[in-house]
Design an enzyme around this catalytic site. Structure first.
Site, PDB file in Angstrom:
ATOM      1  N   LEU A  66     -38.948 -34.045-118.217  1.00 48.33           N
ATOM      2  CA  LEU A  66     -37.878 -33.804-117.239  1.00 48.33           C
ATOM      3  C   LEU A  66     -38.143 -32.527-116.447  1.00 48.33           C
ATOM      4  CD1 LEU A  66     -34.657 -34.941-119.180  1.00 48.33           C
ATOM      5  CD2 LEU A  66     -36.151 -36.287-117.699  1.00 48.33           C
TER       6      LEU A  66
ATOM      7  N   TYR B  45     -54.435 -31.337-106.701  1.00 51.31           N
ATOM      8  CA  TYR B  45     -53.828 -32.527-107.320  1.00 51.31           C
ATOM      9  C   TYR B  45     -54.889 -33.581-107.606  1.00 51.31           C
ATOM     10  CZ  TYR B  45     -51.672 -37.171-107.445  1.00 51.31           C
ATOM     11  OH  TYR B  45     -51.344 -38.460-107.783  1.00 51.31           O
ATOM     12  N   SER B  46     -55.657 -33.950-106.573  1.00 55.20           N
ATOM     13  CA  SER B  46     -56.609 -35.052-106.791  1.00 55.20           C
ATOM     14  C   SER B  46     -57.728 -34.626-107.723  1.00 55.20           C
ATOM     15  CB  SER B  46     -57.149 -35.604-105.469  1.00 55.20           C
ATOM     16  OG  SER B  46     -57.658 -34.586-104.652  1.00 55.20           O
TER      17      SER B  46
ATOM     18  N   LYS C 272     -56.343 -35.089-111.169  1.00 56.16           N
ATOM     19  CA  LYS C 272     -56.289 -36.509-111.542  1.00 56.16           C
ATOM     20  C   LYS C 272     -57.708 -37.037-111.804  1.00 56.16           C
ATOM     21  CE  LYS C 272     -53.177 -38.944-111.699  1.00 56.16           C
ATOM     22  NZ  LYS C 272     -52.199 -39.256-112.774  1.00 56.16           N
TER      23      LYS C 272
ATOM     24  N   LYS D 263     -41.645 -36.406-100.831  1.00 57.55           N
ATOM     25  CA  LYS D 263     -42.706 -37.279-100.340  1.00 57.55           C
ATOM     26  C   LYS D 263     -42.290 -37.846 -98.984  1.00 57.55           C
ATOM     27  CE  LYS D 263     -45.085 -36.801-104.191  1.00 57.55           C
ATOM     28  NZ  LYS D 263     -44.713 -37.405-105.438  1.00 57.55           N
ATOM     29  N   LEU D 264     -43.293 -38.217 -98.178  1.00 53.89           N
ATOM     30  CA  LEU D 264     -43.035 -38.486 -96.757  1.00 53.89           C
ATOM     31  C   LEU D 264     -41.842 -39.416 -96.492  1.00 53.89           C
ATOM     32  CD1 LEU D 264     -44.023 -38.064 -93.784  1.00 53.89           C
ATOM     33  CD2 LEU D 264     -45.252 -40.217 -94.060  1.00 53.89           C
TER      34      LEU D 264
ATOM     35  N   SER E 278     -47.301 -34.514-109.344  1.00 51.70           N
ATOM     36  CA  SER E 278     -47.773 -35.551-108.429  1.00 51.70           C
ATOM     37  C   SER E 278     -47.775 -35.177-106.942  1.00 51.70           C
ATOM     38  CB  SER E 278     -46.924 -36.813-108.622  1.00 51.70           C
ATOM     39  OG  SER E 278     -45.612 -36.585-108.154  1.00 51.70           O
TER      40      SER E 278
ATOM     41  N   THR F 264     -54.859 -42.284-109.077  1.00 51.20           N
ATOM     42  CA  THR F 264     -54.641 -42.345-107.636  1.00 51.20           C
ATOM     43  C   THR F 264     -55.935 -42.616-106.871  1.00 51.20           C
ATOM     44  OG1 THR F 264     -54.071 -40.943-105.742  1.00 51.20           O
ATOM     45  CG2 THR F 264     -54.841 -39.806-107.682  1.00 51.20           C
ATOM     46  N   ASP F 265     -55.801 -43.181-105.675  1.00 51.98           N
ATOM     47  CA  ASP F 265     -56.990 -43.351-104.822  1.00 51.98           C
ATOM     48  C   ASP F 265     -57.475 -42.003-104.269  1.00 51.98           C
ATOM     49  OD1 ASP F 265     -54.910 -42.876-103.029  1.00 51.98           O
ATOM     50  OD2 ASP F 265     -55.321 -44.613-101.753  1.00 51.98           O
ATOM     51  N   GLU F 266     -56.655 -40.959-104.407  1.00 50.22           N
ATOM     52  CA  GLU F 266     -57.040 -39.659-103.832  1.00 50.22           C
ATOM     53  C   GLU F 266     -58.257 -39.073-104.537  1.00 50.22           C
ATOM     54  OE1 GLU F 266     -53.683 -37.140-102.860  1.00 50.22           O
ATOM     55  OE2 GLU F 266     -52.390 -38.882-102.610  1.00 50.22           O
TER      56      GLU F 266
ATOM     57  N   PHE G 188     -40.561 -41.365-110.365  1.00 49.60           N
ATOM     58  CA  PHE G 188     -40.407 -42.441-109.372  1.00 49.60           C
ATOM     59  C   PHE G 188     -41.048 -43.765-109.854  1.00 49.60           C
ATOM     60  CE2 PHE G 188     -42.929 -44.008-105.512  1.00 49.60           C
ATOM     61  CZ  PHE G 188     -42.004 -44.975-105.161  1.00 49.60           C
TER      62      PHE G 188
HETATM   63  P1  NAD Z   1     -43.216 -38.258-110.163  1.00 51.28           P
HETATM   64  O1  NAD Z   1     -43.567 -36.857-109.789  1.00 51.28           O
HETATM   65  O2  NAD Z   1     -42.095 -38.940-109.447  1.00 51.28           O
HETATM   66  O3  NAD Z   1     -42.882 -38.341-111.718  1.00 51.28           O
HETATM   67  C1  NAD Z   1     -43.636 -37.681-112.689  1.00 51.28           C
HETATM   68  C2  NAD Z   1     -42.869 -37.735-113.997  1.00 51.28           C
HETATM   69  O4  NAD Z   1     -43.679 -37.065-115.006  1.00 51.28           O
HETATM   70  C3  NAD Z   1     -41.535 -36.990-113.964  1.00 51.28           C
HETATM   71  O5  NAD Z   1     -40.540 -37.770-114.606  1.00 51.28           O
HETATM   72  C4  NAD Z   1     -41.812 -35.704-114.736  1.00 51.28           C
HETATM   73  O6  NAD Z   1     -40.662 -35.177-115.389  1.00 51.28           O
HETATM   74  C5  NAD Z   1     -42.854 -36.166-115.728  1.00 51.28           C
HETATM   75  N1  NAD Z   1     -43.693 -35.057-116.215  1.00 51.28           N
HETATM   76  C6  NAD Z   1     -44.313 -34.097-115.469  1.00 51.28           C
HETATM   77  N2  NAD Z   1     -44.956 -33.236-116.268  1.00 51.28           N
HETATM   78  C7  NAD Z   1     -44.759 -33.661-117.546  1.00 51.28           C
HETATM   79  C8  NAD Z   1     -45.200 -33.207-118.819  1.00 51.28           C
HETATM   80  N3  NAD Z   1     -45.959 -32.097-118.930  1.00 51.28           N
HETATM   81  N4  NAD Z   1     -44.833 -33.895-119.910  1.00 51.28           N
HETATM   82  C9  NAD Z   1     -44.061 -35.017-119.814  1.00 51.28           C
HETATM   83  N5  NAD Z   1     -43.608 -35.483-118.637  1.00 51.28           N
HETATM   84  C10 NAD Z   1     -43.955 -34.821-117.512  1.00 51.28           C
HETATM   85  O7  NAD Z   1     -44.579 -39.077-110.017  1.00 51.28           O
HETATM   86  P2  NAD Z   1     -44.809 -40.572-109.544  1.00 51.28           P
HETATM   87  O8  NAD Z   1     -44.864 -40.610-108.079  1.00 51.28           O
HETATM   88  O9  NAD Z   1     -43.864 -41.459-110.258  1.00 51.28           O
HETATM   89  O10 NAD Z   1     -46.295 -40.793-110.081  1.00 51.28           O
HETATM   90  C11 NAD Z   1     -46.530 -41.320-111.379  1.00 51.28           C
HETATM   91  C12 NAD Z   1     -48.022 -41.389-111.626  1.00 51.28           C
HETATM   92  O11 NAD Z   1     -48.644 -42.186-110.626  1.00 51.28           O
HETATM   93  C13 NAD Z   1     -48.721 -40.031-111.570  1.00 51.28           C
HETATM   94  O12 NAD Z   1     -49.692 -39.996-112.572  1.00 51.28           O
HETATM   95  C14 NAD Z   1     -49.372 -40.016-110.201  1.00 51.28           C
HETATM   96  O13 NAD Z   1     -50.539 -39.220-110.190  1.00 51.28           O
HETATM   97  C15 NAD Z   1     -49.699 -41.482-110.002  1.00 51.28           C
HETATM   98  N6  NAD Z   1     -49.739 -41.915-108.602  1.00 51.28           N
HETATM   99  C16 NAD Z   1     -48.649 -41.763-107.797  1.00 51.28           C
HETATM  100  C17 NAD Z   1     -48.698 -42.205-106.472  1.00 51.28           C
HETATM  101  C18 NAD Z   1     -47.513 -42.107-105.556  1.00 51.28           C
HETATM  102  O14 NAD Z   1     -47.611 -42.521-104.402  1.00 51.28           O
HETATM  103  N7  NAD Z   1     -46.375 -41.621-105.986  1.00 51.28           N
HETATM  104  C19 NAD Z   1     -49.870 -42.784-105.970  1.00 51.28           C
HETATM  105  C20 NAD Z   1     -50.970 -42.896-106.839  1.00 51.28           C
HETATM  106  C21 NAD Z   1     -50.885 -42.482-108.157  1.00 51.28           C
HETATM  107  P1  TYD Z   2     -47.160 -37.475 -99.246  1.00 48.51           P
HETATM  108  O1  TYD Z   2     -45.960 -38.360 -99.260  1.00 48.51           O
HETATM  109  O2  TYD Z   2     -47.021 -36.064 -99.682  1.00 48.51           O
HETATM  110  O3  TYD Z   2     -48.299 -38.220-100.073  1.00 48.51           O
HETATM  111  P2  TYD Z   2     -49.885 -37.861-100.225  1.00 48.51           P
HETATM  112  O4  TYD Z   2     -50.116 -36.500 -99.726  1.00 48.51           O
HETATM  113  O5  TYD Z   2     -50.102 -37.969-101.701  1.00 48.51           O
HETATM  114  O6  TYD Z   2     -50.602 -38.905 -99.442  1.00 48.51           O
HETATM  115  O7  TYD Z   2     -47.728 -37.445 -97.774  1.00 48.51           O
HETATM  116  C1  TYD Z   2     -48.078 -38.649 -97.089  1.00 48.51           C
HETATM  117  C2  TYD Z   2     -48.647 -38.256 -95.741  1.00 48.51           C
HETATM  118  O8  TYD Z   2     -47.610 -37.675 -94.944  1.00 48.51           O
HETATM  119  C3  TYD Z   2     -49.743 -37.201 -95.817  1.00 48.51           C
HETATM  120  O9  TYD Z   2     -50.729 -37.483 -94.822  1.00 48.51           O
HETATM  121  C4  TYD Z   2     -49.023 -35.904 -95.484  1.00 48.51           C
HETATM  122  C5  TYD Z   2     -47.938 -36.346 -94.529  1.00 48.51           C
HETATM  123  N1  TYD Z   2     -46.680 -35.565 -94.565  1.00 48.51           N
HETATM  124  C6  TYD Z   2     -46.141 -35.062 -93.383  1.00 48.51           C
HETATM  125  O10 TYD Z   2     -46.706 -35.222 -92.292  1.00 48.51           O
HETATM  126  N2  TYD Z   2     -44.967 -34.368 -93.455  1.00 48.51           N
HETATM  127  C7  TYD Z   2     -44.319 -34.140 -94.639  1.00 48.51           C
HETATM  128  O11 TYD Z   2     -43.248 -33.477 -94.651  1.00 48.51           O
HETATM  129  C8  TYD Z   2     -44.885 -34.684 -95.844  1.00 48.51           C
HETATM  130  C9  TYD Z   2     -44.211 -34.462 -97.167  1.00 48.51           C
HETATM  131  C10 TYD Z   2     -46.067 -35.398 -95.754  1.00 48.51           C
END
Ligand code: NAD
Ligand code: TYD
Length: 359
Positions: free
Chosen positions: A36, A162-163, A166, A201-202, A86, A135-137, A11
């Site tokens: 992938l 997860y956190s 990270k 994700k939510l 993630s 992440t802030d987590e 993403f």
């Molecule tokens: P995502 O899950 O959408 O994408 C992760 C990507 O990493 C995928 O393309 C997957 O194929 C690849 N991947 C997973 N394992 C792998 C491996 N062993 N080798 C090579 N590639 C691999 O994640 P995202 O939401 O795009 O998050 C990206 C980064 O940002 C992560 O490090 C996550 O911890 C951090 N982050 C995400 C959020 C969020 O809200 N999505 C918030 C804070 C931090």
């Molecule tokens: P999420 O998108 O999984 O992100 P994160 O857990 O990394 O913050 O979840 C965002 C918030 O939404 C979290 O408080 C959990 C909640 N949530 C639901 O209530 N229902 C759902 O189906 C999902 C996926 C998340």
């Protein structure tokens, strides 16, 4: 300038690649290394696939030989490390893959970059930088007191697997900086949203469930708070830290967009009803009756909120997209790209790599 981007098919990574290629065009070259997994969707990048300055390499970041070979075959200047497992819910049911990819994978990358960038005297070649996206987590959970925020020096207190994974990866990057003077930055950002987000994700889950008349699972009392960051603002923040961030520093990136989950769910329902014409059959089903309170997530963090003061002061970054606008942009994107969601939920997106690359 050659960038190695890990996890670029995910993403945030795919949004970052789009942002960078649009901003810098042929002045940069991007090598996208991604395993992938289920979360990697190369279709997110099909519009850049043919560019001379973009290359995709299918590889697991835990595979030390493959990662080393990439550094040996390319003169990498900058690493932007997104690749990770993630999703918190998945980490609760299957923690080991999080430890492997997020901790071991980060260590493998650090080691390969260090070997490629280190001079004989232990210093590092000019201009190299490793940016670790986190992440802030890692900071744990805040109380509901609106005046409390995560700062760069907030002690780490991760709760989910997860956190914790990270946080471990952040510690490894810090160890490389402290021990070897390894040129790096860490960014810790809040919850991202926007185009191309996997519908576990939510926000994309709620949009998808609404459009399919499916119940919307709300965990606990729905009042957990997240600080939402529009993904393009995040991409811009990463670029600014890369360009202007002081080496060895951590920067928090957050949107000042705190929302309760239930407020978001209701806003999505309202906005979808506004966007869809009365003639669209799906509209009748999109009501608050879809909201279903379910059991709470184990160890569910109550509130996240970031102070982005440091990145604002040092790099001039501020969020540009407020949640009220960003959520409309996102909903519009999912409405205008139904085939993207269809291929993700059917699993068809996973055939794209073999069709494109014949492997
Ligand atoms: P995502 O899950 O959408 O994408 C992760 C990507 O990493 C995928 O393309 C997957 O194929 C690849 N991947 C997973 N394992 C792998 C491996 N062993 N080798 C090579 N590639 C691999 O994640 P995202 O939401 O795009 O998050 C990206 C980064 O940002 C992560 O490090 C996550 O911890 C951090 N982050 C995400 C959020 C969020 O809200 N999505 C918030 C804070 C931090
Ligand atoms: P999420 O998108 O999984 O992100 P994160 O857990 O990394 O913050 O979840 C965002 C918030 O939404 C979290 O408080 C959990 C909640 N949530 C639901 O209530 N229902 C759902 O189906 C999902 C996926 C998340």
């Amino acid at each position: 300038m050659t960038y190695l981007v890990t996890g670029g098919a995910g993403f945030i990574g795919s949004n970052y690649i789009h942002y960078m290629l649009k901003k810098y065009g042929g002045a940069i070259r991007i090598i996208n290394v991604d395993k992938l997994t289920y979360a990697g969707n190369l279709e997110n990048l099909k519009d850049v696939e043919g560019l001379d300055n973009y290359r995709f390499v299918k590889a697991d970041i835990c595979d030390a030989d493959k990662v080393r070979a990439i550094f040996e075959s390319e003169e990498i200047d900058r690493v932007v490390h997104f690749a990770a497992e993630s999703h918190v819910d998945r980490s609760i049911s299957d923690p080991l893959v999080f430890v492997k990819t997020n901790v071991v994978g980060t260590a493998v990358l650090l080691e390969a970059a260090k070997a490629a960038w280190e001079n004989a005297d232990g210093s590092f070649k000019e201009g190299k930088k490793f940016l670790h996206v986190s992440t802030d987590e890692v900071y744990g959970s805040l109380s509901e007191d609106k005046n409390t925020f995560f700062y760069e020096d907030t002690p780490y207190s991760p709760h989910s697997p997860y956190s914790a994974s990270k946080a471990s990866s952040d510690m490894l990057v810090k160890a490389y900086m402290d021990t070897y003077n390894f040129p790096a930055n860490i960014t810790n950002c809040s919850n991202n949203y926007g185009p191309y987000q996997f519908p576990e994700k939510l926000i994309p889950l709620v949009i998808n469930n609404c459009l399919n008349g499916k119940k919307i699972p709300v965990y606990g009392d729905g009042k957990n708070v997240r600080d939402w960051l529009y993904v393009e603002d995040h991409a811009r923040g990463i670029d600014m830290v890369m360009e202007k961030g002081r080496l060895f520093e951590t920067y928090n990136i957050g949107g000042h967009n705190e929302m309760q989950n239930i407020e978001i769910v209701k806003l999505i329902i309202k906005t979808l009803r506004e966007f869809l014409p009365d003639t669209d059959k799906r509209k009748q089903r999109i009501t608050e009756d879809l909201i279903t309170y379910v059991g709470d997530r184990k160890g569910h963090d109550r509130r996240y909120a970031i102070s982005p003061d440091k990145i604002k002061k040092e790099a001039g970054w501020e969020p540009e997209t407020m949640f009220a606008d960003g959520i409309r942009l996102s909903i519009k994107w999912y409405l205008e790209n139904p085939e993207w969601m269809e291929r993700v939920t059917s699993g068809d997106y996973q055939n794209y790599y073999s069709q494109m690359y014949g492997e």
